[in-house]
Structures are given as C-alpha cells and as structure tokens.
Motif scaffolding. Structure first.
Motif, PDB file in Angstrom:
ATOM      1  N   SER A  10     -36.684  38.927  83.556  1.00  0.00           N
ATOM      2  CA  SER A  10     -36.194  37.927  82.597  1.00  0.00           C
ATOM      3  C   SER A  10     -34.677  37.779  82.631  1.00  0.00           C
ATOM      4  CB  SER A  10     -36.655  38.271  81.181  1.00  0.00           C
ATOM      5  OG  SER A  10     -35.912  39.376  80.685  1.00  0.00           O
ATOM      6  N   SER A  15     -35.983  33.776  83.149  1.00  0.00           N
ATOM      7  CA  SER A  15     -36.002  33.101  81.845  1.00  0.00           C
ATOM      8  C   SER A  15     -35.944  31.590  81.996  1.00  0.00           C
ATOM      9  CB  SER A  15     -34.833  33.589  80.978  1.00  0.00           C
ATOM     10  OG  SER A  15     -35.043  34.937  80.609  1.00  0.00           O
ATOM     11  N   GLU A  19     -38.914  29.216  80.659  1.00  0.00           N
ATOM     12  CA  GLU A  19     -38.615  28.153  79.690  1.00  0.00           C
ATOM     13  C   GLU A  19     -39.173  26.811  80.170  1.00  0.00           C
ATOM     14  OE1 GLU A  19     -34.762  25.612  78.174  1.00  0.00           O
ATOM     15  OE2 GLU A  19     -34.437  27.707  78.730  1.00  0.00           O
ATOM     16  N   LEU A  35     -35.412  45.387  77.837  1.00  0.00           N
ATOM     17  CA  LEU A  35     -34.943  44.243  77.056  1.00  0.00           C
ATOM     18  C   LEU A  35     -33.446  44.306  76.754  1.00  0.00           C
ATOM     19  CD1 LEU A  35     -37.953  43.898  74.593  1.00  0.00           C
ATOM     20  CD2 LEU A  35     -37.407  42.415  76.526  1.00  0.00           C
ATOM     21  N   GLY A  98     -29.982  37.876  77.241  1.00  0.00           N
ATOM     22  CA  GLY A  98     -30.714  37.943  75.971  1.00  0.00           C
ATOM     23  C   GLY A  98     -30.934  36.569  75.375  1.00  0.00           C
ATOM     24  N   ARG A 101     -33.572  34.630  77.519  1.00  0.00           N
ATOM     25  CA  ARG A 101     -34.900  35.224  77.332  1.00  0.00           C
ATOM     26  C   ARG A 101     -35.482  34.832  75.974  1.00  0.00           C
ATOM     27  NH1 ARG A 101     -33.529  40.407  76.666  1.00  0.00           N
ATOM     28  NH2 ARG A 101     -33.260  40.731  78.907  1.00  0.00           N
ATOM     29  N   ASP A 102     -34.653  34.946  74.928  1.00  0.00           N
ATOM     30  CA  ASP A 102     -35.119  34.613  73.570  1.00  0.00           C
ATOM     31  C   ASP A 102     -35.495  33.141  73.471  1.00  0.00           C
ATOM     32  OD1 ASP A 102     -34.689  37.210  72.882  1.00  0.00           O
ATOM     33  OD2 ASP A 102     -32.828  36.861  71.780  1.00  0.00           O
ATOM     34  N   ARG A 103     -34.711  32.291  74.143  1.00  0.00           N
ATOM     35  CA  ARG A 103     -35.004  30.860  74.088  1.00  0.00           C
ATOM     36  C   ARG A 103     -36.346  30.552  74.760  1.00  0.00           C
ATOM     37  NH1 ARG A 103     -30.493  26.680  76.136  1.00  0.00           N
ATOM     38  NH2 ARG A 103     -31.143  27.365  78.215  1.00  0.00           N
ATOM     39  N   SER A 105     -38.829  32.573  75.028  1.00  0.00           N
ATOM     40  CA  SER A 105     -39.870  33.123  74.149  1.00  0.00           C
ATOM     41  C   SER A 105     -40.140  32.175  72.969  1.00  0.00           C
ATOM     42  CB  SER A 105     -39.432  34.501  73.645  1.00  0.00           C
ATOM     43  OG  SER A 105     -40.359  35.019  72.728  1.00  0.00           O
ATOM     44  N   LYS A 106     -39.062  31.654  72.372  1.00  0.00           N
ATOM     45  CA  LYS A 106     -39.221  30.738  71.230  1.00  0.00           C
ATOM     46  C   LYS A 106     -39.937  29.449  71.636  1.00  0.00           C
ATOM     47  CE  LYS A 106     -35.224  32.432  68.700  1.00  0.00           C
ATOM     48  NZ  LYS A 106     -33.763  32.348  68.676  1.00  0.00           N
ATOM     49  N   LEU A 111     -43.558  36.924  75.876  1.00  0.00           N
ATOM     50  CA  LEU A 111     -42.660  37.969  76.370  1.00  0.00           C
ATOM     51  C   LEU A 111     -43.350  39.325  76.298  1.00  0.00           C
ATOM     52  CD1 LEU A 111     -39.842  38.836  77.368  1.00  0.00           C
ATOM     53  CD2 LEU A 111     -39.121  38.917  74.964  1.00  0.00           C
TER      54      LEU A 111
END
Length: 406
Positions: A10, A15, A19, A35, A98, A101-103, A105-106, A111
């Motif tokens: 990721s 990522s 996405e 992570l 980070g 990766r978070d974007r 996942s959202k 994840l």
C-alpha cells in the motif's frame, strides 16, 4: 460476476491502484504488512503529482524552490525556481503513504493488515488465484494464517516483491538508498527552509548522488549507491556527512534507514492475471533515482486498464489484455527512462564528468529544461536554437573537464 482484485502493498503504487479500482466498483483487497511503514527515501515529489493525485497541502512538509548542486571540488551551483507558484514538494513517506492508503480505504478498498507469503496459481484462464497470508489484525505479529481467492493480482510490494518471486518475474540489479534523519538546531534548520542540496563525487556516491533534503522538523541526509556492501555504504555516508559537516553541526540523528532501489524494469511485468507496478516492476528512473510519482502513476494506469478491459469488473481479463497496461506505460515513459539512463552513464562515471555536469547545471536554459521535465513530467522541447546551445554547452563542459576521454 463482480471482479475481485488483490493489491499487495500500500505504498503510492498500491494505494493509487486500489483507489482507482474501488472507485469503479470493483471488489478490491489492499494488503499491507506494516501500516506504519516509512520507506527510506528522499521524499521529493514533482508539482504535477500534487494536482494530479489531489494531494492536500498539509502532507507537504516543505516547498523547495532552491536547489544547490555541489561538485566533487565543492563548486556550488544555485538553481532557483523563478515562478512563485512552482516548487518541489518534500514529504515524509509515512505521511504520504498513510494519506493515500486511508483514502483508498475510505473509497471502498478492503484494507488488510497482513503479510502475503504464497500464491496458488490456477492452471486455466478463469479459476481464481489463492492468496495465502498471515493476518496481523488478529494475533499480532504472529498473526493468523488465512486464504483469499481473487481473479486478478497487482503486485505493489516493493523491490523485494514476494508477488514477483511467486510469478517468476525475473530479477534486476538494484542500488541501495541509505539515509539518516537528523534534527538540526533552529538556526541550521532555517538555512534549509526552502533549500535542498545534491552532492556528487566518488566520496559520496560512486554511481548516483548524495542529498540533504529538508523535512518537517529535520533533514534527510543520505546516499544512493550500487555498492551494496555495508562497509562501503558506511564510508559513503561518512563522505556526505563530512561534506555537509558545517551545515549539520549540532544535529542529532533520530532515525537510520536503508532500502533497495531497482535499477531497471523486471524482465516480466505481467504474467497470467498478475501485474507488477511501482518498485516491484522496477519503475525508478536512472540519474535522479526518482520513483514516487512513477509508482503512483503506474498503479493508477494499471488499474485504469483493468477497469477498461474488464468492462468495469463484469468479466475476467486475459494475460494479453492485461499487457495493454505495459504497452501504454512503455509508450508514455520508455524514452524518459532511456534518456536518464544515458545521462547517468555519461555524467556519473568519474569526478571529471561530475564536475562537467555541475558546470552545465549553471546554465539557465539547462535549468529550465531540467525543472520543466521534473515538475511536469514532460520534456518540454526547447526551440531548435536553444537545443543547439544546450548541446554545445554540454560538449564544452565535458571537454573542459576532460570528461570525454574514455
């Protein structure tokens, strides 16, 4: 049917791929072993990446608008960006990775904090791949062994890619990036406010360059080299510390990092229904050693191709269809890699050629061409007269440094 795709790794490549797939409604599984991983890396990103990947300003630690090139004889050449809107973004990889990766996942990517260690490869064109992994969400570092069946896999798991090994993608030569993060006294940090430094010379790197790049509250001081022996790397790092000693005085090392950097693309980047992107594919440029933008771009291009050839996830693509991603990539960036390969071969082979390289960088036409190609990832063709001037200056610099001698 709904296509199921696993993205292993990721970083920016994985990522960005996850996405794009998730946005298209494709069932996406994004695997990441650590992570909080922070890849040792200069962390410089070109201006075009900020807009193209919609990056918020708060993940950019510094906006570098001045670059100092320092030759083996300590000749300094200042390269400044005239346009106030232009800058090179300096990021910490743990922050950038980070965010991406978070974007993903959202936006719908599943994840999974896990280590992938084996693939069961199907014997036909439609059966699923089985991914064997250890899930760290349960059971901590030891984890719990699990499996997942998917139709397609994107390997974005870096230079030591497990996915590349599983599909026998072939090896490549690699360099090592070694870096110390050093927290400086306030007055010393002020000097690096919007300035980055590149050092060249056999004492700091026999085949690349060394750097001092500013971050949020520290500088990254490192070297890239194909000399992979620990003693040699330590010696080269001591070289950059010595060259920049006055500017780093009073600094405190807060982290030491090292990581392999691929030297050229792998022999096979698509095998069956598995595609490699980013460092796993070998997409780091020679001469500059840059890979963040190309990682993110390759992840996105691969995923966009998958969305297209699978009719937005309603059919399973074939190997030949998946290879369309490779054709598109090579067509768009193949020449860039070749040119930078030649530049490295010509200018990094001796201290004489490095002196010539730094001398050439003092020229405004050369600076504009270099910065435009870096910031926007398009080699803006200079008009023929300017092009001739640059060629003549290049040859003149090489001759003065006796750099054209075999």
């Amino acid at each position: 049917m709904t296509l199921r795709v696993a993205v292993v790794g990721s970083g920016p490549a994985g990522s960005s791929a996850a996405e794009t797939l998730a946005k298209a409604g494709i069932e996406t599984f994004l695997f990441e072993r650590k992570l909080d991983n922070a890849k040792p890396c200069g962390g410089a990103i070109p201006l075009c990446m900020v807009s193209e990947f919609d990056l918020p300003q708060n993940i950019i630690d510094r906006r570098v608008r001045k670059m100092k090139m320092i030759s083996p004889s300590d000749r300094e050449v200042d390269i400044n960006l005239d346009n106030e809107e232009e800058y090179i973004g300096m990021c910490r990889r743990e922050v950038l990775d980070g965010f991406l990766r978070d974007r993903a996942s959202k936006l719908g990517a599943n994840l999974i904090n896990a280590t992938v260690h084996k693939l069961d490869i199907p014997t036909n064109k439609t059966d699923p791949y089985t991914i064997h992994y250890v899930d760290h969400t349960e059971g901590g570092a030891q984890g719990i062994a699990k499996t997942l069946k998917v139709d397609l896999i994107i390997g974005a798991d870096g230079a030591n890619s497990r996915i590349a090994k599983e599909i026998d993608a072939g090896d490549y030569n690699y360099a090592i990036a070694f870096q110390e993060r050093i927290r400086l006294p306030e007055d010393k940090m002020l000097y690096y406010n919007d300035l980055a430094e590149m050092y060249v010379g056999d004492d700091v790197s026999t085949d690349f360059y060394a750097w001092v790049f500013p971050k949020y509250d520290h500088v990254a001081v490192g070297t890239g080299t194909m000399q992979v022996h620990k003693a040699t790397i330590k010696q080269l790092q001591a070289g950059i510390r010595a060259r920049a000693a006055k500017k780093l005085a009073g600094g405190k090392i807060i982290k030491v990092e090292a990581h392999p950097i691929p030297e050229h693309p792998r022999p096979r980047r698509v095998v069956g229904r598995v595609a490699l992107v980013g460092d796993a594919a070998g997409y780091v440029t020679k001469s500059s050693g840059e890979g963040i933008y190309f990682a993110a771009k390759s992840g996105r291009m691969c995923a966009e191709t998958i969305v297209e050839i699978s009719n937005s996830g309603t059919r399973i693509p074939t190997e030949s269809e998946l290879k369309l991603y490779i054709k598109r990539w090579d067509k768009k960036y193949g020449l860039t890699y070749k040119v930078l390969d030649i530049l490295q071969t010509v200018f990094y082979r001796s201290d004489a050629t490095r002196e010539a390289f730094v001398e050439m960088c003092a020229d405004r036409d050369v600076q504009k061409l270099t910065f435009d190609s870096y910031l926007y990832k398009t080699v803006v063709p200079a008009n023929p007269i300017t092009q001739l001037k640059i060629t003549a200056k290049t040859i003149g610099s090489l001759l003065r440094g006796n750099a054209l001698a075999p």
